[in-house]
Design an enzyme around this catalytic site. Structure first.
Site, PDB file in Angstrom:
ATOM      1  N   GLY A  32     -53.012 -77.634  13.513  1.00  0.00           N
ATOM      2  CA  GLY A  32     -54.439 -77.396  13.759  1.00  0.00           C
ATOM      3  C   GLY A  32     -54.913 -78.102  15.020  1.00  0.00           C
TER       4      GLY A  32
ATOM      5  CE  LYS B  41     -49.460 -74.326  10.257  1.00  0.00           C
ATOM      6  NZ  LYS B  41     -50.426 -74.821   9.257  1.00  0.00           N
TER       7      LYS B  41
ATOM      8  CD  GLU C 271     -51.072 -78.720  21.143  1.00  0.00           C
ATOM      9  OE1 GLU C 271     -50.658 -79.114  22.220  1.00  0.00           O
ATOM     10  OE2 GLU C 271     -50.590 -79.095  20.056  1.00  0.00           O
TER      11      GLU C 271
ATOM     12  N   GLY D 131     -62.470 -72.228   4.386  1.00  0.00           N
ATOM     13  CA  GLY D 131     -61.828 -71.553   5.525  1.00  0.00           C
ATOM     14  C   GLY D 131     -60.504 -72.167   5.919  1.00  0.00           C
TER      15      GLY D 131
HETATM   16  N1  HSE Z   1     -53.690 -72.201   6.263  1.00  0.00           N
HETATM   17  C1  HSE Z   1     -53.310 -73.143   7.274  1.00  0.00           C
HETATM   18  C2  HSE Z   1     -53.347 -74.533   6.667  1.00  0.00           C
HETATM   19  C3  HSE Z   1     -54.267 -73.027   8.425  1.00  0.00           C
HETATM   20  O1  HSE Z   1     -53.933 -74.681   5.596  1.00  0.00           O
HETATM   21  O2  HSE Z   1     -52.800 -75.465   7.236  1.00  0.00           O
HETATM   22  C4  HSE Z   1     -53.843 -73.745   9.638  1.00  0.00           C
HETATM   23  O3  HSE Z   1     -52.596 -73.319  10.106  1.00  0.00           O
END
Ligand code: HSE
Length: 402
Positions: A129, A200, A124, A182
């Site tokens: 995210g 994705k 998931e 982060g």
């Molecule tokens: N680096 C990815 C983003 C983290 O910024 O969406 C989450 O997959």
């Protein structure tokens, strides 16, 4: 008590421990036995962490412990995450992950391994995210024939583009800011050049078709060429610039897929998606459009999605949670056939030539402060035809129009 292990104690892995700790009473409502982190697998030690005594460096300690029937893999990268995941599944231990790199590369193999060993492989958190998306596709929308998925799937690039919108902050400044929070991948190229979003959308397109869409077959372009001047025109057109990912099935059941910056008009529900937020629009043949919105990156949000999978696996111990994604390659439509409009900037001296090359049905665009240029939007044209036209004239920049 369901004992679990966390493979990789970085941003997301430590977030998983935090979510389990902070929300333990909430988790016990969903799964009364409760969840307890017994082991943390990492190369490093964490002497100052409250989890210091649970850190191990040998994966076999975890895989040989009969109390462990669920692990979460938050290591990132393909190896050794693939080997550890496969070994866990072969022992009947379910694996929940946020690792889209591994899911995009080995998803069907790991799903098959889980099925053969009566456990589950859930991911998931690998897309969107904290947005509960894959489980909803698999349950609430299982009756639908889903034909299209369009979304903003990378939080870092959306954060950067949103920061650049007003013209006050530069690309580099925003990238550093995103890394500090982060959001960004270890290698910023994965975000900036669209690889993360392409993985994705490939995962989503695979779930759409039940077959494998290789992310390398997704038409991909990043945001590193987007400039402040592009934003000046976007503002004049009342548009935003978003890194969009799109996958749809045509009447011949061929997949069309792209990840690239697009001009998105104010009328689109994706226009208002700002900062680290992601959004995904699904189109089903009966339900029509459904939209999901939430934090696409960040420790707690992503970890929350991992924990939702952990609870699902704990509830379904000893059985396989169905995920329809087979090894066979999905039929892909040639990317060159996709038709869309393009926003183009050329030098003012090339105005006449632009009409010759792109035709007289282009629409001129002016923006305050932009001089010495001729900017326009083309009529709908295929990607292939556009590339041919673009090679005949010096282009300052061009952006696809959604
Ligand atoms: N680096 C990815 C983003 C983290 O910024 O969406 C989450 O997959």
């Amino acid at each position: 008590m369901q004992q679990i292990a966390i493979f990789g104690f970085g941003t997301v892995g430590s977030g998983v421990a935090q979510v389990i700790d902070v929300n333990c009473s909430q988790i016990e409502k969903a799964f009364p036995e409760g969840i307890h982190v017994k082991y943390i697998l990492d190369l490093r030690d964490f002497p100052d962490s409250p989890y210091a005594d649970r850190v191990v460096h040998d994966v076999d300690i975890i895989l040989n412990d009969p109390e462990i029937s669920v692990v979460c893999e938050t290591m990132g990268g393909v190896e050794p995450a693939h080997t550890f995941t496969k070994r866990a599944l072969e022992k009947g231990i379910s694996v929940c992950t946020s690792n889209k790199e591994l899911v995009a590369a080995k998803g069907p193999e790991l799903i098959r391994t889980a099925r053969e060993h009566n456990c589950s492989y859930l991911f998931e958190a690998s897309v969107g995210g904290g947005i509960p998306l894959l489980r909803v596709m698999n349950t609430s929308l299982s009756q639908e024939k889903l034909t299209r998925i369009t979304g903003i799937l990378n939080g870092t690039t959306n954060y950067i583009l949103t920061g650049m919108e007003s013209g006050d902050r530069s690309f580099d400044e925003m990238l550093k800011d995103a890394q500090g929070r982060g959001y960004a991948e270890r290698n910023p190229e994965a975000d900036i050049e669209g690889y993360d979003a392409a993985r994705k959308i490939a995962i989503l397109a695979s779930l759409l078709t039940g077959k494998t869409v290789n992310y390398e077959n997704v038409l991909r372009e990043g945001i590193s060429e987007i400039s402040e001047a592009d934003f000046a025109y976007a503002r004049a057109m009342e548009c935003g610039i978003k890194l969009l990912s799109d996958a749809f099935l045509d009447d011949a059941a061929e997949v069309h897929s792209v990840t690239a910056p697009f001009l998105v008009s104010r009328e689109s529900p994706l226009f208002g998606v700002s900062g680290v937020f992601n959004a995904v629009l699904l189109h089903g043949n009966m339900v029509d459009d459904v939209m999901f919105y939430g934090r696409g990156a960040g420790k707690e949000a992503t970890a929350s999605a991992v924990v939702s999978d952990i609870i699902d696996c704990a509830k379904n111990r000893g059985s396989w949670i169905r995920v329809d994604w087979a090894d066979d390659a999905a039929a892909m439509a040639p990317a060159g056939n996709d038709r869309r409009r393009f926003f183009v900037r050329v030098s003012a001296a090339d105005e006449e030539k632009a009409y010759k090359v792109f035709g007289t049905d282009i629409t001129r665009i002016s923006a305050p402060g932009m001089v010495g240029e001729f900017a326009f939007v083309t009529a709908p044209v295929t990607e292939e035809r556009f590339s041919g036209m673009a090679s005949e004239i010096d282009i300052i920049s061009r952006i696809r129009v959604y």
